[in-house]
Design an enzyme around this catalytic site. Sequence first.
Site, PDB file in Angstrom:
ATOM      1  N   PHE A  12       0.820  -1.219   0.000  1.00  0.00           N
ATOM      2  CA  PHE A  12       0.000   0.000   0.000  1.00  0.00           C
ATOM      3  C   PHE A  12       0.860   1.278   0.000  1.00  0.00           C
ATOM      4  O   PHE A  12       0.728   2.131  -0.888  1.00  0.00           O
ATOM      5  CB  PHE A  12      -0.917  -0.108   1.227  1.00  0.00           C
ATOM      6  N   ASP A  32       9.652  -6.414  -4.222  1.00  0.00           N
ATOM      7  CA  ASP A  32       8.607  -6.952  -3.340  1.00  0.00           C
ATOM      8  C   ASP A  32       8.623  -8.476  -3.430  1.00  0.00           C
ATOM      9  O   ASP A  32       8.917  -9.044  -4.493  1.00  0.00           O
ATOM     10  CB  ASP A  32       7.220  -6.428  -3.750  1.00  0.00           C
ATOM     11  N   SER A  79       1.785  -5.534  11.109  1.00  0.00           N
ATOM     12  CA  SER A  79       0.597  -5.877  11.896  1.00  0.00           C
ATOM     13  C   SER A  79       1.021  -6.235  13.307  1.00  0.00           C
ATOM     14  O   SER A  79       1.901  -7.074  13.509  1.00  0.00           O
ATOM     15  CB  SER A  79      -0.147  -7.059  11.282  1.00  0.00           C
ATOM     16  N   TYR A 142       6.041  -6.652  17.132  1.00  0.00           N
ATOM     17  CA  TYR A 142       6.064  -5.739  15.982  1.00  0.00           C
ATOM     18  C   TYR A 142       6.755  -4.427  16.355  1.00  0.00           C
ATOM     19  O   TYR A 142       7.620  -3.925  15.615  1.00  0.00           O
ATOM     20  CB  TYR A 142       4.633  -5.470  15.510  1.00  0.00           C
ATOM     21  N   LYS A 146      10.183  -2.870  14.716  1.00  0.00           N
ATOM     22  CA  LYS A 146      10.272  -1.566  14.050  1.00  0.00           C
ATOM     23  C   LYS A 146      11.281  -0.670  14.757  1.00  0.00           C
ATOM     24  O   LYS A 146      11.992   0.110  14.121  1.00  0.00           O
ATOM     25  CB  LYS A 146       8.896  -0.882  14.004  1.00  0.00           C
TER      26      LYS A 146
HETATM   27  C1  UD2 Z   1      -0.113  -0.156  14.693  1.00  0.00           C
HETATM   28  C2  UD2 Z   1       0.575   1.210  14.759  1.00  0.00           C
HETATM   29  C3  UD2 Z   1       0.573   1.837  13.362  1.00  0.00           C
HETATM   30  C4  UD2 Z   1       1.176   0.897  12.333  1.00  0.00           C
HETATM   31  C5  UD2 Z   1       0.382  -0.393  12.369  1.00  0.00           C
HETATM   32  C6  UD2 Z   1       0.896  -1.436  11.382  1.00  0.00           C
HETATM   33  C7  UD2 Z   1      -0.040   1.962  17.023  1.00  0.00           C
HETATM   34  C8  UD2 Z   1      -0.771   2.947  17.831  1.00  0.00           C
HETATM   35  N1  UD2 Z   1      -0.153   2.087  15.692  1.00  0.00           N
HETATM   36  O1  UD2 Z   1      -1.462   0.079  14.351  1.00  0.00           O
HETATM   37  O2  UD2 Z   1       1.269   3.071  13.376  1.00  0.00           O
HETATM   38  O3  UD2 Z   1       2.544   0.680  12.599  1.00  0.00           O
HETATM   39  O4  UD2 Z   1       0.445  -0.979  13.696  1.00  0.00           O
HETATM   40  O5  UD2 Z   1       0.041  -2.526  11.355  1.00  0.00           O
HETATM   41  O6  UD2 Z   1       0.649   1.084  17.537  1.00  0.00           O
HETATM   42  N2  UD2 Z   1      -9.552  -2.912  15.278  1.00  0.00           N
HETATM   43  C9  UD2 Z   1     -10.894  -3.171  15.408  1.00  0.00           C
HETATM   44  N3  UD2 Z   1     -11.492  -3.954  14.465  1.00  0.00           N
HETATM   45  C10 UD2 Z   1     -10.822  -4.493  13.412  1.00  0.00           C
HETATM   46  C11 UD2 Z   1      -9.433  -4.223  13.290  1.00  0.00           C
HETATM   47  C12 UD2 Z   1      -8.837  -3.425  14.244  1.00  0.00           C
HETATM   48  O7  UD2 Z   1     -11.542  -2.717  16.357  1.00  0.00           O
HETATM   49  O8  UD2 Z   1     -11.434  -5.203  12.587  1.00  0.00           O
HETATM   50  C13 UD2 Z   1      -8.922  -2.024  16.281  1.00  0.00           C
HETATM   51  C14 UD2 Z   1      -7.644  -2.537  16.899  1.00  0.00           C
HETATM   52  O9  UD2 Z   1      -7.893  -3.382  18.000  1.00  0.00           O
HETATM   53  C15 UD2 Z   1      -6.964  -1.227  17.298  1.00  0.00           C
HETATM   54  C16 UD2 Z   1      -7.421  -0.255  16.205  1.00  0.00           C
HETATM   55  O10 UD2 Z   1      -8.558  -0.832  15.600  1.00  0.00           O
HETATM   56  O11 UD2 Z   1      -7.446  -0.769  18.536  1.00  0.00           O
HETATM   57  C17 UD2 Z   1      -6.370  -0.041  15.131  1.00  0.00           C
HETATM   58  O12 UD2 Z   1      -5.893  -1.313  14.704  1.00  0.00           O
HETATM   59  P1  UD2 Z   1      -4.965  -1.470  13.417  1.00  0.00           P
HETATM   60  O13 UD2 Z   1      -4.636  -2.913  13.277  1.00  0.00           O
HETATM   61  O14 UD2 Z   1      -5.566  -0.757  12.268  1.00  0.00           O
HETATM   62  O15 UD2 Z   1      -3.668  -0.634  13.784  1.00  0.00           O
HETATM   63  P2  UD2 Z   1      -2.747  -0.499  15.131  1.00  0.00           P
HETATM   64  O16 UD2 Z   1      -3.287   0.619  15.951  1.00  0.00           O
HETATM   65  O17 UD2 Z   1      -2.467  -1.816  15.737  1.00  0.00           O
END
Ligand code: UD2
Length: 312
Positions: A12, A32, A79, A142, A146
């Site tokens: 992406f 890639d 992720s 993760y 990073k």
């Molecule tokens: C982390 C990093 C982000 C990036 C990413 C890569 C933080 C704050 N952010 O993102 O910068 O590096 O990892 O993957 O650490 N969720 C739901 N329902 C769903 C999917 C997700 O509720 O179907 C929630 C999840 O539990 C979280 C939020 O949405 O609270 C964001 O999740 P994400 O996987 O989009 O990203 P995040 O914050 O882990």
Amino acid sequence: MPKYLVTGAAGFIGRSIAAALLARGDSVRGVDSFITGKHANLEGLQAMEFLEGDLADPAVCARACAGVDIVFHQAALASVPRSVADPVTTNRMCVDATLNVLVAAKDAGVRRVVYAGSSSVYGDTPTLPKREQMLPHPITPYAVAKLAGEHYLAAFNCVYGLQTVTLRYFNVFGPYQDPTSHYSGVLAIFCRKMLAGQQPTIYGDGEQSRDFTYIDNVVHANLLAASAPADKVAGRMMNLATGSAVTLNQTFQILCGLTGYQGAPAYAEARSGDIKHSLADIGLARELLGYTPSVDFAEGLRRTVEWYRLAG
Ligand code: UD2
């Protein structure tokens, strides 16, 4: 010889940076492995020289870096939950690959490497907004991976004089983000599901907040990081975000309006390793790069929903 290398070019963020470089007439090589990258993301990038291979293999890195001036290192296994399920693979694709890219870049005489860092390195500490001088506190494999990449970049700047810049991305979203995996970013998943009339699931109470950053801002900052004077940015790390946060519950409501979805979300147990609140101070990127976000969250989400609607 291509001037720029984009790693993760079928992903992406990588494909978006490559598209911007090609649009301004630059010569670009992309690499890639297609482990998470998609062939479909290369559509429109035919002018890019493309190399298929895994950066965990040093020979692939050497071929990728040959003759290149600047590397945008976007390849990763992005992720948090995937890293909790399989930390060894995350380490291989984030840490081993980054070290291999840096060694190859140094050996090939690359001038600068711009690296996709992550806001996850701040961990779940309560102080907001997150500032770069705060001690990192990674709480997931993760985030550790990073952060290790960041440290490798800074070390390569110190000991080999390779110009390195880390941009700590805060929850990037926008067109081309893969919505199909359980490990996809939340906005990609929600857009796809809600446009299809399917109920999205919120993990936890939905009051967690994120500084969601639209892809155009990220591309713009990468181009700035590639061209900023070395005395300002070499060896440095900075946040890349919009500087404002929304909760998942608020986001769901906005998406209801944009997608026409009617109904409530499902709620499920919070994910292990999840961070409650994430918000960036973007003053350092402003100072060092002259960066300002040009697309805010609301406009970015509107464009993203339109893109998923057309993409089907
Ligand atoms: C982390 C990093 C982000 C990036 C990413 C890569 C933080 C704050 N952010 O993102 O910068 O590096 O990892 O993957 O650490 N969720 C739901 N329902 C769903 C999917 C997700 O509720 O179907 C929630 C999840 O539990 C979280 C939020 O949405 O609270 C964001 O999740 P994400 O996987 O989009 O990203 P995040 O914050 O882990």
